[in-house]
Design a protein around this motif. Structure first.
Motif, PDB file in Angstrom:
ATOM      1  N   MET A   1       0.735  -1.245  -0.127  1.00 58.91           N
ATOM      2  CA  MET A   1       0.027   0.007  -0.016  1.00 58.91           C
ATOM      3  C   MET A   1       1.057   1.430  -0.078  1.00 58.91           C
ATOM      4  N   ASP A   2       0.711   2.033  -1.124  1.00 57.17           N
ATOM      5  CA  ASP A   2       1.344   3.302  -1.221  1.00 57.17           C
ATOM      6  C   ASP A   2       0.955   4.457  -0.369  1.00 57.17           C
ATOM      7  N   LEU A   3       1.367   4.915   0.718  1.00 56.56           N
ATOM      8  CA  LEU A   3       0.508   5.757   1.542  1.00 56.56           C
ATOM      9  C   LEU A   3       0.951   7.415   1.036  1.00 56.56           C
ATOM     10  N   ASP A   4       0.344   8.099   1.785  1.00 52.35           N
ATOM     11  CA  ASP A   4       0.505   9.745   1.382  1.00 52.35           C
ATOM     12  C   ASP A   4       2.049   9.958   1.509  1.00 52.35           C
ATOM     13  N   ASN A 142       4.448  14.013   7.368  1.00 51.48           N
ATOM     14  CA  ASN A 142       3.906  12.924   6.595  1.00 51.48           C
ATOM     15  C   ASN A 142       2.681  12.502   7.395  1.00 51.48           C
ATOM     16  N   HIS A 143       1.504  12.001   6.766  1.00 54.83           N
ATOM     17  CA  HIS A 143       0.356  11.368   7.332  1.00 54.83           C
ATOM     18  C   HIS A 143       0.042  10.121   6.734  1.00 54.83           C
ATOM     19  N   LEU A 144       0.246   9.032   7.361  1.00 53.04           N
ATOM     20  CA  LEU A 144       0.146   7.679   7.075  1.00 53.04           C
ATOM     21  C   LEU A 144      -1.195   7.138   7.774  1.00 53.04           C
ATOM     22  N   THR A 177      10.294   2.939   8.005  1.00 55.47           N
ATOM     23  CA  THR A 177      10.627   4.486   8.259  1.00 55.47           C
ATOM     24  C   THR A 177      11.327   5.320   7.275  1.00 55.47           C
ATOM     25  N   ASN A 178      11.938   4.624   6.116  1.00 58.54           N
ATOM     26  CA  ASN A 178      12.340   5.114   5.016  1.00 58.54           C
ATOM     27  C   ASN A 178      11.479   5.575   3.998  1.00 58.54           C
ATOM     28  N   THR A 179      10.465   4.728   3.632  1.00 59.21           N
ATOM     29  CA  THR A 179       9.545   5.015   2.664  1.00 59.21           C
ATOM     30  C   THR A 179       8.113   5.232   2.770  1.00 59.21           C
ATOM     31  N   VAL A 421       3.508  12.281  11.255  1.00 61.83           N
ATOM     32  CA  VAL A 421       5.083  12.225  11.752  1.00 61.83           C
ATOM     33  C   VAL A 421       5.326  13.794  11.462  1.00 61.83           C
ATOM     34  N   TRP A 422       5.896  14.375  12.791  1.00 61.46           N
ATOM     35  CA  TRP A 422       6.031  15.656  13.034  1.00 61.46           C
ATOM     36  C   TRP A 422       7.681  15.983  13.105  1.00 61.46           C
ATOM     37  N   LYS A 423       8.049  17.076  12.788  1.00 60.43           N
ATOM     38  CA  LYS A 423       9.497  17.254  13.056  1.00 60.43           C
ATOM     39  C   LYS A 423       9.784  18.744  13.630  1.00 60.43           C
ATOM     40  N   TRP A 424      10.540  18.901  14.646  1.00 51.05           N
ATOM     41  CA  TRP A 424      10.900  20.292  15.162  1.00 51.05           C
ATOM     42  C   TRP A 424      11.612  21.004  14.076  1.00 51.05           C
ATOM     43  N   ALA A 425      11.191  22.292  13.875  1.00 46.12           N
ATOM     44  CA  ALA A 425      11.742  23.099  12.873  1.00 46.12           C
ATOM     45  C   ALA A 425      13.349  23.485  13.366  1.00 46.12           C
ATOM     46  N   GLU A 426      14.177  23.652  12.456  1.00 44.84           N
ATOM     47  CA  GLU A 426      15.692  23.957  12.611  1.00 44.84           C
ATOM     48  C   GLU A 426      15.597  25.503  13.413  1.00 44.84           C
ATOM     49  N   ALA A 427      16.519  25.521  14.411  1.00 45.47           N
ATOM     50  CA  ALA A 427      16.734  26.747  15.311  1.00 45.47           C
ATOM     51  C   ALA A 427      17.543  27.619  14.426  1.00 45.47           C
ATOM     52  N   VAL A 428      16.815  28.927  14.378  1.00 43.54           N
ATOM     53  CA  VAL A 428      17.307  29.769  13.659  1.00 43.54           C
ATOM     54  C   VAL A 428      18.327  30.673  14.539  1.00 43.54           C
TER      55      VAL A 428
END
Length: 431
Positions: A1-4, A142-144, A177-179, A421-428
């Motif tokens: 199944m190919d997800l978003d 991503n939203h799986l 976790t890679n695809t 899946v969320w990720k903290w933004a790079e600190a400026v």
């Protein structure tokens, strides 16, 4: 199944930078209008940021050594024990909620229904959110989807390139976790009440049994003994603990000779289901539908104290530094600290507008501690600690019952439509 976003790589590493020193050229007072999000003065004579804690830079570290504060995961404390140390003082207590009125909110906190359906005509002028989050410090990767009911557990076994999700649809799914692809589905024949990983082991709680898989050897075990649904699990002192529907906490110990988990103890005391467990400071803490929290000795497995300040189900527990945090359907988050006698007492209580379901903690991209708490209005609130200043919000179509922290600044939220899946933004870097 190919997800978003199926080919998107989710495990990206994240760097960070420390905050710059305070600007001594300005009036050392925080701009009231900036806090409200509507300062129009340029240049403004007041600060457009929060002042540091009065105790100085050491207040932002775990022990004054310069290391950032860390959260304990489900295996225990990362900071000092839950008791008053020689440096304990009331000023530390008073820092809780000190800047709780600081909000990041800029517009109506409601996701646009037309945007969700793909046909909002207002675009950027819409007064409702065209986003599943509010705040600039994190992004959605991503939203799986694939589960048919709410996701109740997310786990990342050590050394694996797979993530596992469990759901009330009676299945566990394995994800690359890679695809982002679903690699397999396990049908369990019962609703997943909780799921954790410890080393190579994946533990899944379903009615009347705990399923255990060794993800390296593919060994599968069934741990019998629970009566009713298994709602929560934690590992501590080489024991696996499970909170069950009948109010009992069961413990198993792994026997390397028989290569099996053997019953070790049965802790009784709660009168209704045990729905939350956490280990810290050589103690096991349990939260129950009977509105109480119990503290157990990990050495003797005896109950040391019963806490009864909550007025509804204690849904989640978290250890941070020398504090125990608890959340409840009574719409409060309570912060507990030990007195000189060793007993816990509430040092701060944070009020929400809705019942609370889950607590998780992690450092942001600047290594500052952040508390994530899901509410039963289909949202997650993110707060800086210990100030409880609001850092952002996450929204969903249904309740977010699972939150898990990953490597490299990643974190995951699971609801009735799948998980994100969320990720903290790079600190400026600041000039």
């Amino acid at each position: 199944m190919d997800l978003d976003g199926g080919n998107r790589r989710v495990f990206n590493r994240l760097g960070g930078s420390s905050a710059a020193a305070p600007d001594s050229s300005k009036n050392q007072k925080v701009c009231y209008h900036w806090r409200a999000g509507k300062c129009s003065r340029f240049p403004c004579p007041f600060l457009h940021r929060e002042l540091p804690h009065p105790s100085g830079p050491a207040a932002a570290t775990a022990n004054g050594s310069g290391a950032p504060k860390r959260f304990a995961d489900d295996s225990g404390f990362s900071g000092p024990a839950l008791r008053r140390g020689p440096n304990f003082n009331n000023n530390h207590n008073n820092s809780w909620g000190r800047m709780g009125a600081n909000k990041v909110v800029r517009k109506t906190e409601k996701v646009c229904n037309y945007w969700v359906q793909g046909n909002c005509n207002y675009g950027d002028k819409c007064r409702f959110l065209h986003s599943w989050s509010l705040g600039e410090c994190f992004t959605l990767l991503n939203h799986l989807d694939g589960h048919q009911k709410v996701v109740t557990g997310i786990a990342l076994p050590a050394g694996m390139d797979k993530l596992y999700t469990g759901s009330k649809d009676e299945t566990v799914r394995a994800w690359d976790t890679n695809t982002g692809l679903c690699m397999g589905v396990i049908n369990l024949g019962g609703e997943v009440g909780c799921m954790i990983s410890e080393g190579p082991w994946l533990f899944v709680g379903i009615p009347n049994v705990v399923k255990a898989w060794n993800t390296q050897t593919n060994q599968e075990l069934s741990l019998s003994g629970p009566v009713g649904q298994v709602y929560t699990m934690v590992v501590g002192n080489d024991l696996l603990f499970a909170g069950t529907q009948d109010g009992t906490i069961l413990a198993w110990k792994f026997n390397a000779v028989t290569n099996n988990f053997e019953p070790a103890a049965s802790l009784k005391g709660h009168t209704l289901a045990v729905v939350s467990l956490v280990v810290g400071a050589n103690r096991l803490y349990s939260g129950s539908m009977d509105h109480s929290i119990k503290a157990w000795s990990l050495e003797t497995l005896q109950c040391l104290q019963t806490l009864t300040e909550h007025t509804n189900v204690v849904m989640s527990l978290l250890c941070w530094e020398q504090f125990l945090l608890s959340c409840s359907l009574d719409q409060t988050i309570k912060v507990w600290v030990a007195t000189e006698s060793g007993n816990l007492e509430v040092t701060y209580s944070h009020k929400e507008e809705h019942g609370l379901l889950n607590l998780r903690g992690m450092p942001d991209s600047e290594s500052k501690p952040v508390l994530m708490c899901s509410c039963n209005d289909n949202s997650v609130r993110l707060y800086d600690l210990p100030s409880f200043s609001e850092k952002g919000k996450i929204f969903a179509k249904q309740e977010i019952r699972a939150i898990e922290v990953g490597p490299g600044g990643l974190f995951f939220t699971g609801d009735g439509t799948g998980f994100r899946v969320w990720k903290w933004a790079e600190a400026v870097p600041k000039p």
